[in-house]
Design an enzyme around this catalytic site. Structure first.
Site, short mmCIF file in Angstrom:
data_model
loop_
_atom_site.label_atom_id
_atom_site.label_comp_id
_atom_site.label_asym_id
_atom_site.label_seq_id
_atom_site.Cartn_x
_atom_site.Cartn_y
_atom_site.Cartn_z
N ASP A 8 14.22 9.41 54.88
CA ASP A 8 14.68 8.46 55.89
C ASP A 8 15.13 7.22 55.12
O ASP A 8 14.32 6.39 54.73
CB ASP A 8 13.55 8.12 56.86
CG ASP A 8 13.97 7.10 57.91
OD1 ASP A 8 15.15 7.13 58.33
OD2 ASP A 8 13.14 6.26 58.30
N GLU A 67 18.71 11.77 56.64
CA GLU A 67 19.29 11.33 57.91
C GLU A 67 20.70 10.80 57.70
O GLU A 67 20.96 10.10 56.73
CB GLU A 67 18.41 10.25 58.53
CG GLU A 67 18.79 9.90 59.94
CD GLU A 67 17.79 8.94 60.56
OE1 GLU A 67 16.89 9.41 61.27
OE2 GLU A 67 17.92 7.73 60.33
N ASP A 139 8.24 5.23 58.86
CA ASP A 139 9.34 5.72 58.00
C ASP A 139 8.99 7.07 57.37
O ASP A 139 9.86 7.94 57.23
CB ASP A 139 9.66 4.69 56.92
CG ASP A 139 10.23 3.41 57.51
OD1 ASP A 139 11.31 3.47 58.13
OD2 ASP A 139 9.59 2.35 57.38
#
EC number: 3.1.21.10
Length: 173
Positions: A8, A67, A139
């Protein structure tokens, strides 16, 4: 068996999550955050690159899932996020890992069942799916969710390929 590293990305905090997939079973290997406490962007990018490289060396993943960049209201933030993604991807490519990208909405849909899920819902489902004793940091939970999404997407793709192969052989199971 496969080991998947989920990332992420962020210019200040980059979450990572590592899981193992054996058939349909997922197990937790590790997670955390790469925190860049320096002010200048080039130094932060260097720390992200070094951190991702270290994680790859430690866990020896087979796949790298990250991502995708979403459209941010602040162009400067979106550019910094893109640069953080870029150095993480370069770290993976330098280790000859295949890179897969997933939209945040797809990750939430896969893990929670709702593309507009809140961070707390993602944390809860990651905890449940991986049988963790507590919710991971936000996160890190997002990174684990990205890795879980890769497992589901790749497993579905494999099943579809097998179905097509059986159809070409004249059989449908």
């Amino acid at each position: 068996m496969a080991i998947i590293l989920g990332i992420d990305p962020g210019s200040r905090v980059t979450g990572y999550g590592v899981i193992r997939q054996v058939g349909r079973q997922l197990s937790y290997l590790g997670s955390g955050c790469i925190r860049t406490k320096v002010d200048d962007l080039p130094s932060r990018l260097k720390l992200i690159y070094a951190g991702v490289t270290e994680i790859i060396t430690q866990f020896q993943p087979d796949y790298f899932a990250i991502e995708q960049v979403f459209m941010a209201k602040n162009a400067d933030s979106a550019l910094k996020l893109g640069q953080a993604r870029g150095v993480a991807i370069v770290a993976a490519v330098n280790q000859e890992l295949p890179v897969f990208e997933y939209a945040a909405r797809q990750v939430k849909q896969t893990v929670v069942g709702m593309g507009s899920a809140e961070k707390s819902q993602v944390q809860h489902m990651v905890r449940t799916l991986l049988k963790l004793p507590a919710n991971p940091q936000a996160d890190a939970a997002d990174a684990l969710a990205i890795a879980i999404t890769h497992c589901h997407v790749s497993q579905n793709a494999m099943q579809m390929s097998e179905s097509r192969l059986n159809l070409t052989r004249g059989r449908l199971r």
